[in-house]
Design an enzyme around this catalytic site. Structure first.
Site, PDB file in Angstrom:
ATOM      1  N   PRO A  89       9.062  43.584  -1.789  1.00 36.75           N
ATOM      2  CG  PRO A  89       7.505  42.339  -3.163  1.00 36.75           C
ATOM      3  CD  PRO A  89       8.965  43.024  -2.749  1.00 36.75           C
ATOM      4  N   GLY A  93       6.140  37.169   1.420  1.00 39.62           N
ATOM      5  CA  GLY A  93       6.474  36.028   2.108  1.00 39.62           C
ATOM      6  C   GLY A  93       8.219  36.095   1.921  1.00 39.62           C
ATOM      7  CB  SER A  97       7.356  41.954   8.917  1.00 39.87           C
ATOM      8  OG  SER A  97       7.297  40.507   8.926  1.00 39.87           O
ATOM      9  CB  ALA A  98      12.058  39.311   9.607  1.00 32.96           C
ATOM     10  CG  ASP A 138      10.419  35.337   8.240  1.00 33.21           C
ATOM     11  OD1 ASP A 138      10.542  34.270   8.174  1.00 33.21           O
ATOM     12  OD2 ASP A 138       9.391  35.917   7.936  1.00 33.21           O
TER      13      ASP A 138
HETATM   14  O1  PMV Z   1       6.938  35.759   6.840  1.00 39.66           O
HETATM   15  P1  PMV Z   1       6.500  34.374   5.688  1.00 39.66           P
HETATM   16  O2  PMV Z   1       5.524  34.577   5.115  1.00 39.66           O
HETATM   17  O3  PMV Z   1       7.756  34.043   4.918  1.00 39.66           O
HETATM   18  O4  PMV Z   1       6.399  33.120   6.751  1.00 39.66           O
HETATM   19  C1  PMV Z   1       7.089  32.839   7.709  1.00 39.66           C
HETATM   20  C2  PMV Z   1       7.007  31.276   7.730  1.00 39.66           C
HETATM   21  C3  PMV Z   1       6.178  30.514   8.719  1.00 39.66           C
HETATM   22  O5  PMV Z   1       6.460  29.332   8.935  1.00 39.66           O
HETATM   23  C4  PMV Z   1       4.793  30.406   7.999  1.00 39.66           C
HETATM   24  C5  PMV Z   1       5.759  31.301  10.099  1.00 39.66           C
HETATM   25  C6  PMV Z   1       6.896  31.433  10.929  1.00 39.66           C
HETATM   26  O6  PMV Z   1       6.834  32.435  12.050  1.00 39.66           O
HETATM   27  O7  PMV Z   1       7.795  30.612  10.954  1.00 39.66           O
END
Ligand code: PMV
Length: 307
Positions: A89, A93, A97-98, A138
């Site tokens: 989803p 987290g 997006s990556a 990511d």
């Molecule tokens: O994409 P997420 O929600 O897992 O967040 C990435 C991790 C952060 O450290 C919060 C941001 C980053 O770019 O490292």
């Protein structure tokens, strides 16, 4: 002909947020990510995500990412239909997006090893659209078959891949999405207001990361759990947790987890709870009562499905 590509999702085991400011972090790819297919044709690029046509004309990160992809396709002199399908989803987290950025870039560029560096470069630009000031962890994890230690350095990034002795069993649970770029910005503002306090938190997080890595490598779930729970307490001090995320971690611990923490940006998204294998079903069902998204995973296991 359709070019097909995938990219992994990810969890951050330790070090999120601090990693944006040069501390190390440990991340692990997840089998669930995003898949993409590109059908080349004479028309301009179109993008469909999970069955919905994306309009480039509205103000949203996805629309902005689409405009970038469209411009890239025009530069390459290609057009057609890019279809993306989520296995995880968005906004939880788990690196959606990556994973989207890399899968879409791989498909658009033709897939395969020959275009991988170019795909990573395009995906990094897309990821910047979604994440603002992203560390890049990511994306590196979306492209990796194994867990890794990641650190931003003065002249780039340091990525150390490793294969744990055995997989660690874990449960992921999330209630509502959040926006990573907003949470990264919130931490930036907190750091501007209280630099010493935030530096102290980052330093404490940075001390936990090598321990988390060592315990993960050795498969020591109890020790790893305690380290993750300590990391969660520090993320609370950083004000990125929520009452819901705290409650999910408490619930996981009460159901027998060795440790639990939020994973990723916080403000919503997921928690990760680690435990010995026999405790996983009880933790899974305890979390299911409270969270719409629950998934049991094996961290560091080889993937059945390659990227
Ligand atoms: O994409 P997420 O929600 O897992 O967040 C990435 C991790 C952060 O450290 C919060 C941001 C980053 O770019 O490292």
């Amino acid at each position: 002909m359709t070019v097909r590509a995938r990219a992994h999702g990810k969890i951050i085991l330790a070090g999120e947020h601090a990693v944006v400011y040069g501390c190390p972090a440990i991340a692990c790819p997840l089998e669930i990510g995003v898949k993409a297919g590109f059908e080349r044709s004479g028309s301009a690029l179109r993008l469909n995500v999970d069955g919905a046509e994306i309009s480039g004309e509205i103000a949203s990160p996805l629309a902005e990412a689409f405009r970038l992809l469209r411009a890239e396709a025009a530069n390459l002199g290609v057009g057609g239909r890019l279809l993306a399908g989520s296995e995880s989803p968005p906004g939880f987290g788990l690196g959606w997006s990556a994973s989207f950025s890399l899968a879409a870039s791989r498909a658009l560029l033709g897939g395969g090893e020959a275009v991988e560096n170019q795909a990573l470069e395009l995906a990094a630009r897309l990821e910047q659209v979604f994440h603002g000031r992203a560390s890049g962890i990511d994306l590196r994890t979306a492209a990796s078959a194994t867990p890794l230690r990641f650190r931003r350095t003065a002249d780039g990034v340091e990525v150390i891949s490793f294969q744990p002795e055995k997989p660690i069993h874990a449960v992921l649970a999330g209630q509502k999405p959040s926006l990573t770029r907003d949470m990264v910005e919130q931490v930036r503002q907190f750091r501007d207001q209280a630099p010493e306090e935030v530096e102290r938190i980052f330093l404490a997080i940075a001390k936990l990361v090598p321990r988390a890595e060592a315990y993960f490598r050795l498969g020591l779930v109890d020790e790893l759990g305690l380290t993750l729970t300590a990391n969660h307490a520090l993320l609370r001090k950083l004000k990125v947790s929520t009452p819901e995320l705290d409650e999910l971690t408490e619930r996981a611990l009460s159901a027998g987890a060795a440790g639990a923490k939020l994973t990723g940006a916080g403000g919503g998204g997921c928690i990760i709870a680690v435990a010995s294998e026999e405790r996983i079903p009880a933790i899974h069902s305890a979390l299911e009562k409270q969270a719409p998204f629950v998934r049991s995973v094996r961290l560091g296991a080889a993937f059945a499905q390659p990227a």
